[in-house]
Design a protein around this motif. Structure first.
Motif, short mmCIF file in Angstrom:
data_model
loop_
_atom_site.label_atom_id
_atom_site.label_comp_id
_atom_site.label_asym_id
_atom_site.label_seq_id
_atom_site.Cartn_x
_atom_site.Cartn_y
_atom_site.Cartn_z
N GLN A 221 26.13 -2.17 36.86
CA GLN A 221 25.76 -3.57 36.78
C GLN A 221 24.51 -3.85 37.62
N GLU A 222 24.40 -3.20 38.78
CA GLU A 222 23.23 -3.43 39.62
C GLU A 222 21.97 -2.94 38.93
N ARG A 223 22.00 -1.77 38.29
CA ARG A 223 20.83 -1.28 37.58
C ARG A 223 20.47 -2.21 36.43
N GLU A 224 21.48 -2.75 35.76
CA GLU A 224 21.21 -3.68 34.66
C GLU A 224 20.54 -4.95 35.18
N ARG A 225 20.97 -5.44 36.34
CA ARG A 225 20.33 -6.62 36.92
C ARG A 225 18.87 -6.33 37.28
N GLU A 226 18.62 -5.14 37.83
CA GLU A 226 17.25 -4.79 38.18
C GLU A 226 16.37 -4.72 36.95
N ARG A 227 16.88 -4.17 35.85
CA ARG A 227 16.10 -4.11 34.62
C ARG A 227 15.83 -5.51 34.08
N ASP A 228 16.83 -6.39 34.19
CA ASP A 228 16.62 -7.76 33.71
C ASP A 228 15.55 -8.46 34.54
N ARG A 229 15.59 -8.26 35.87
CA ARG A 229 14.59 -8.90 36.71
C ARG A 229 13.20 -8.33 36.44
N ALA A 230 13.13 -7.04 36.13
CA ALA A 230 11.82 -6.42 35.86
C ALA A 230 11.21 -6.96 34.58
N ARG A 231 12.06 -7.35 33.60
CA ARG A 231 11.54 -7.87 32.33
C ARG A 231 11.05 -9.30 32.45
N GLN A 232 11.51 -10.03 33.51
CA GLN A 232 11.17 -11.43 33.62
C GLN A 232 9.73 -11.57 34.09
N PRO A 233 8.94 -12.49 33.50
CA PRO A 233 7.55 -12.70 33.95
C PRO A 233 7.52 -13.51 35.22
N GLY A 234 6.35 -13.60 35.78
CA GLY A 234 6.16 -14.44 36.95
C GLY A 234 6.37 -13.68 38.23
N PRO A 235 6.28 -14.38 39.39
CA PRO A 235 6.37 -13.74 40.69
C PRO A 235 7.70 -13.06 40.91
N GLY A 236 8.77 -13.60 40.34
CA GLY A 236 10.08 -12.99 40.59
C GLY A 236 10.38 -11.84 39.70
N GLY A 237 9.51 -11.52 38.72
CA GLY A 237 9.86 -10.48 37.78
C GLY A 237 9.06 -9.22 37.90
N SER A 238 8.26 -9.08 38.95
CA SER A 238 7.49 -7.85 39.11
C SER A 238 8.42 -6.70 39.42
N ALA A 239 8.18 -5.59 38.75
CA ALA A 239 9.04 -4.42 38.96
C ALA A 239 8.82 -3.85 40.35
N LEU A 240 9.85 -3.24 40.89
CA LEU A 240 9.77 -2.65 42.22
C LEU A 240 8.91 -1.40 42.15
N ARG A 241 7.91 -1.34 43.02
CA ARG A 241 7.02 -0.20 43.06
C ARG A 241 7.48 0.79 44.12
N PRO A 242 7.00 2.02 44.05
CA PRO A 242 7.34 2.98 45.09
C PRO A 242 6.78 2.53 46.44
N ALA A 243 7.25 3.18 47.50
CA ALA A 243 6.78 2.84 48.84
C ALA A 243 5.27 3.07 48.94
N ALA A 244 4.63 2.25 49.79
CA ALA A 244 3.19 2.32 49.93
C ALA A 244 2.78 3.63 50.60
N GLY A 245 1.51 4.01 50.41
CA GLY A 245 0.97 5.22 51.00
C GLY A 245 -0.54 5.17 50.99
N LEU A 246 -1.16 6.27 51.41
CA LEU A 246 -2.61 6.31 51.47
C LEU A 246 -3.25 6.18 50.10
N ALA A 247 -2.50 6.41 49.04
CA ALA A 247 -3.04 6.21 47.70
C ALA A 247 -3.40 4.75 47.45
#
Length: 428
Positions: free
Chosen positions: A268-294
């Motif tokens: 259920q948690e993975r399904e919620r994350e996918r739903d949030r990633a599909r939503q537009p706007g500030p709240g729907g940006s997909a989670l990116r990997p941790a930051a680095g020198l790239a």
């Protein structure tokens, strides 16, 4: 998945079972040797052949077995009552044989039970039970003295010595357990503190830079909105983009904190994350990997667009870095650039990243006033210093002799990272 090694036999078998085995062995052995087996030349005064002839003696011996076995069954749950039953059963066994002493072998079961009591109960309780047992032992010499002169050797000192040894062993086990629990509690508290500091650093490094960029862009947009509306719109777009990236970073932190929640269904948690990633706007940006020198070039571009030009210089041969070193290096550069934007008053700064043989060196230099950054009472410099110290590195920050402010950090690299890079270069 790690597999714990099996416990030793002494720890796998419950203390109640050990007590029952020792006591029953000591109680059955004389019955077999002196009653059931054919008569021999030798005999025993403590276990006469006709000692169990009366029916009452046999009933008393059965009662003794019942009391001891009941005590052994309750030894883990109701320790005090169980120990009293074991002592009472041992005394009843002497009554069954019409003995005026407790044989040392028969009392070994009581010693095992006392060792368990001393291991699991407070010292005051175990000492009180041991004192009561010694008082019971003292009754036997008094009984012999009252009934007549005793020319034999009293076994009570030996029995008392076994009790003392059993109590000392059990008490040492109790102290070892208490010390282990204290170490575990201290380690858990240190882990919680370290995690809180890590989260605080991530929150500070993620938010501080973005807020500085947003403040600069919003101020610039307010000043030029009437004269240069197109540039003001671009500045506000930067504010929006930076705000969304900040929200994404905060969402990553909150997601990491919620991973410890075992009550939620992973599917259920993975399904919620996918739903949030599909939503537009500030709240729907997909989670990116941790930051680095790239992400350093993107950081430089964003800061340059905000009005402080950032020049990035790469030195050495770039190679894959451990995730913790990559993140720490980026956060140190990010916080140093944020201090340049917020405190130095400089129009530009230079970021140098050097891949050395056994370490990664980063440097951020500006030509601003330098005083504000050096006297900052916030958490920026402390966070950068903590990041470097956690990796066994070195961090320095201070005003430059010729003006400006300099931040340097050296982060050691594991030996296997260098070996892997050499292997790839040789293979290529």
């Amino acid at each position: 998945m790690s597999v714990s090694p099996p416990l030793p036999l002494l720890k796998r078998v419950p203390s109640g079972l050990w007590t029952a085995l020792v006591w029953c062995t000591a109680a059955v052995a004389p019955v077999v040797e002196y009653v059931i087996m054919p008569p021999r030349a030798g005999y025993s005064l403590s276990y006469p052949r006709d000692g169990l002839a009366p029916l009452g003696a046999r009933l008393l011996l059965l009662l003794a077995f019942g009391l001891v076995l009941a005590g052994c069954a309750l030894l883990r749950r109701r320790t005090t009552v169980a120990y009293a039953l074991v002592v009472a059963g041992t005394v009843v066994s002497t009554l069954a044989w019409r003995q005026d002493e407790i044989p040392p072998t028969q009392f070994l079961g009581v010693s095992v039970a006392l060792g368990h009591v001393a291991a699991v109960r407070p010292r005051r309780t175990s000492l009180a039970l041991a004192g009561g047992t010694l008082a019971v032992l003292a009754c036997y010499p008094v009984l012999r003295w009252v009934s007549g002169p005793d020319s034999g050797t009293a076994p009570e000192p030996l029995v008392a010595l076994t009790l003392a040894v059993a109590w000392l062993v059990g008490h040492s086990v109790h102290q070892a357990r208490a010390h282990t629990e204290e170490l575990y509690a201290r380690a858990a508290a240190q882990a919680v503190t370290a995690e809180r500091l890590r989260i605080a650093r991530e929150m500070h490094d993620t938010v501080a830079h973005s807020i500085g960029i947003i403040a600069l862009q919003a101020g610039a947009a307010a000043r030029i909105v009437d004269t240069r509306p197109d540039a003001a719109k671009e500045a506000m777009r930067t504010v929006e983009r930076t705000g969304r990236e900040t929200l994404s970073g905060l969402r990553r932190l909150l997601g990491a904190l919620r991973q410890a929640d075992q009550d939620r269904d992973p599917d259920q948690e993975r399904e919620r994350e996918r739903d949030r990633a599909r939503q537009p706007g500030p709240g729907g940006s997909a989670l990116r990997p941790a930051a680095g020198l790239a992400d350093l070039e993107r950081l430089a571009a964003t800061t340059t667009a905000a009005g402080v030009r950032v020049e990035v210089r790469w030195r050495g041969t770039p190679r894959p870095l451990p995730a913790e070193v990559d993140l720490a290096a980026f956060r140190i550069v990010q916080e140093a650039v944020t201090n340049v934007v917020r405190h130095s008053g400089a129009g530009s700064c230079r970021v140098s990243v050097e891949h050395r043989q056994d370490e990664l060196a980063v440097e951020v230099r500006d030509r601003g006033s330098g005083g504000a950054a050096g006297t900052e009472t916030g958490y920026g410099l402390a966070g950068m210093r903590e990041r470097a110290a956690l990796l066994g590195g070195d961090f320095r920050a201070g005003p430059c002799p010729g003006g400006g402010f300099l931040v340097t950090a050296r982060l050691p690299l594991p030996a296997d990272t260098h070996t892997e890079t050499e292997t790839r270069a040789t293979a290529g």
